[in-house]
Design a protein around this motif. Sequence first.
Motif, mmCIF file in Angstrom:
data_model
loop_
_atom_site.group_PDB
_atom_site.id
_atom_site.type_symbol
_atom_site.label_atom_id
_atom_site.label_comp_id
_atom_site.label_asym_id
_atom_site.label_seq_id
_atom_site.Cartn_x
_atom_site.Cartn_y
_atom_site.Cartn_z
ATOM 1 N N ARG A 219 0.814 -1.221 0.000
ATOM 2 C CA ARG A 219 0.000 0.000 0.000
ATOM 3 C C ARG A 219 0.853 1.280 0.000
ATOM 4 N NH1 ARG A 219 -5.204 -1.920 1.123
ATOM 5 N NH2 ARG A 219 -6.071 0.113 1.697
ATOM 6 N N ILE A 220 2.036 1.173 -0.571
ATOM 7 C CA ILE A 220 2.906 2.336 -0.720
ATOM 8 C C ILE A 220 2.323 3.250 -1.799
ATOM 9 C CG2 ILE A 220 5.221 3.122 -1.429
ATOM 10 C CD1 ILE A 220 6.248 0.368 -0.414
ATOM 11 N N GLY A 221 2.191 4.543 -1.497
ATOM 12 C CA GLY A 221 1.693 5.509 -2.472
ATOM 13 C C GLY A 221 0.199 5.474 -2.694
ATOM 14 N N LEU A 222 -0.523 4.653 -1.948
ATOM 15 C CA LEU A 222 -1.962 4.465 -2.198
ATOM 16 C C LEU A 222 -2.749 5.750 -1.953
ATOM 17 C CD1 LEU A 222 -4.356 2.656 -2.865
ATOM 18 C CD2 LEU A 222 -4.368 1.888 -0.480
ATOM 19 N N GLU A 223 -2.477 6.421 -0.844
ATOM 20 C CA GLU A 223 -3.231 7.635 -0.508
ATOM 21 C C GLU A 223 -3.002 8.733 -1.549
ATOM 22 O OE1 GLU A 223 -3.626 10.825 3.192
ATOM 23 O OE2 GLU A 223 -2.722 8.848 3.545
ATOM 24 N N GLU A 224 -1.744 8.922 -1.950
ATOM 25 C CA GLU A 224 -1.431 9.966 -2.933
ATOM 26 C C GLU A 224 -2.059 9.663 -4.287
ATOM 27 O OE1 GLU A 224 0.684 8.301 -1.033
ATOM 28 O OE2 GLU A 224 2.391 9.536 -0.392
ATOM 29 N N ALA A 225 -1.983 8.398 -4.719
ATOM 30 C CA ALA A 225 -2.572 8.020 -6.004
ATOM 31 C C ALA A 225 -4.087 8.194 -5.979
ATOM 32 C CB ALA A 225 -2.208 6.579 -6.338
ATOM 33 N N THR A 226 -4.717 7.796 -4.881
ATOM 34 C CA THR A 226 -6.164 7.954 -4.749
ATOM 35 C C THR A 226 -6.564 9.420 -4.871
ATOM 36 O OG1 THR A 226 -6.360 5.990 -3.340
ATOM 37 C CG2 THR A 226 -8.132 7.624 -3.185
ATOM 38 N N HIS A 227 -5.828 10.295 -4.213
ATOM 39 C CA HIS A 227 -6.130 11.725 -4.256
ATOM 40 C C HIS A 227 -6.064 12.261 -5.691
ATOM 41 C CE1 HIS A 227 -6.307 15.833 -2.604
ATOM 42 N NE2 HIS A 227 -5.459 16.138 -3.577
ATOM 43 N N HIS A 228 -5.014 11.884 -6.418
ATOM 44 C CA HIS A 228 -4.871 12.310 -7.814
ATOM 45 C C HIS A 228 -6.088 11.905 -8.646
ATOM 46 C CE1 HIS A 228 -0.570 13.465 -7.716
ATOM 47 N NE2 HIS A 228 -0.801 13.922 -8.919
ATOM 48 N N ILE A 229 -6.454 10.632 -8.544
ATOM 49 C CA ILE A 229 -7.501 10.091 -9.403
ATOM 50 C C ILE A 229 -8.863 10.667 -9.035
ATOM 51 C CG2 ILE A 229 -8.670 7.959 -10.101
ATOM 52 C CD1 ILE A 229 -5.880 6.572 -9.555
ATOM 53 N N GLU A 230 -9.134 10.778 -7.735
ATOM 54 C CA GLU A 230 -10.393 11.395 -7.312
ATOM 55 C C GLU A 230 -10.506 12.818 -7.847
ATOM 56 O OE1 GLU A 230 -11.597 9.384 -3.044
ATOM 57 O OE2 GLU A 230 -10.285 11.124 -3.042
ATOM 58 N N ASN A 231 -9.412 13.537 -7.831
ATOM 59 C CA ASN A 231 -9.432 14.937 -8.258
ATOM 60 C C ASN A 231 -9.685 15.053 -9.756
ATOM 61 O OD1 ASN A 231 -9.422 17.529 -7.331
ATOM 62 N ND2 ASN A 231 -7.214 17.804 -7.460
ATOM 63 N N TRP A 232 -9.194 14.092 -10.526
ATOM 64 C CA TRP A 232 -9.484 14.084 -11.964
ATOM 65 C C TRP A 232 -10.959 13.805 -12.234
ATOM 66 C CZ3 TRP A 232 -4.740 10.591 -13.388
ATOM 67 C CH2 TRP A 232 -3.595 11.399 -13.564
ATOM 68 N N ILE A 233 -11.507 12.876 -11.458
ATOM 69 C CA ILE A 233 -12.893 12.457 -11.704
ATOM 70 C C ILE A 233 -13.894 13.486 -11.199
ATOM 71 C CG2 ILE A 233 -14.665 10.770 -11.036
ATOM 72 C CD1 ILE A 233 -12.452 8.639 -11.153
ATOM 73 N N SER A 234 -13.677 13.954 -9.986
ATOM 74 C CA SER A 234 -14.664 14.827 -9.365
ATOM 75 C C SER A 234 -13.970 15.797 -8.424
ATOM 76 C CB SER A 234 -15.684 13.962 -8.601
ATOM 77 O OG SER A 234 -16.748 14.745 -8.139
ATOM 78 N N PRO A 235 -13.407 16.878 -8.956
ATOM 79 C CA PRO A 235 -12.614 17.796 -8.135
ATOM 80 C C PRO A 235 -13.347 18.323 -6.914
ATOM 81 C CG PRO A 235 -12.358 18.311 -10.455
ATOM 82 C CD PRO A 235 -13.421 17.272 -10.366
ATOM 83 N N GLN A 236 -14.670 18.444 -7.003
ATOM 84 C CA GLN A 236 -15.402 19.044 -5.892
ATOM 85 C C GLN A 236 -15.429 18.158 -4.654
ATOM 86 O OE1 GLN A 236 -16.789 18.026 -8.693
ATOM 87 N NE2 GLN A 236 -18.735 16.990 -8.380
ATOM 88 N N VAL A 237 -15.142 16.841 -4.809
ATOM 89 C CA VAL A 237 -15.204 15.966 -3.629
ATOM 90 C C VAL A 237 -13.876 15.924 -2.912
ATOM 91 C CG1 VAL A 237 -16.930 14.529 -4.738
ATOM 92 C CG2 VAL A 237 -14.546 13.783 -4.748
#
Length: 207
Positions: free
Chosen positions: A187-205
Amino acid sequence: MSILHRASFTISAARLDQLPPPSTAEVCFVGRSNAGKSSAINVLTNQRRLAFSSKTPGRTRLINLFGIPDPVEPGAHLGFLVDLPGYGYASVAREARDEWADVLGGYLRDRTSLAGIVMLIDIRRGVTDLDRRLADWVAPSGRPVLALLTKADKLPYGQRVRAVAAVRKALADIGTLDALPFSATQRIGLEEATHHIENWISPQVVP
């Protein structure tokens, strides 16, 4: 809970014209065979078998879309995670490899709903010739890229840092590029990668 955890299988397509019309944001995952793409999708979505690899690497030829439901509008999607076929496995005939290249290149160049690209690179290999070819498709599009350097648990911390720097340098012409060491098992880098992808999909969340 991450919005990615709500992802579910929506459709498979063998050709670009079989995909649904572009609508909401799509984030695609692409990488050479055995780079750890399916494992990355599964850990990011907190699901064991949302994405799965063929027992014969390089044989998965379908584009798979996983929809993230919109909590406000029933039946609608916030966005899609798109699992593109792996590329570059030696045992696949040249004709099939070229056909894949056309599908991958066409999607990366022309898909108007594509919001970001997650590029999986084995941290122990670095940027291969095939990764470079992929980057050549991506660079003109101007779309942002997150390079996940998979299997990062196989290297000590200092080597990980050097590997990230080397990938940034090798892919500098992409423009909007970030690179992270990543490990699905640790689970190395999981939090950072999740943040990137969420921001691409739905920046408001994403705060």
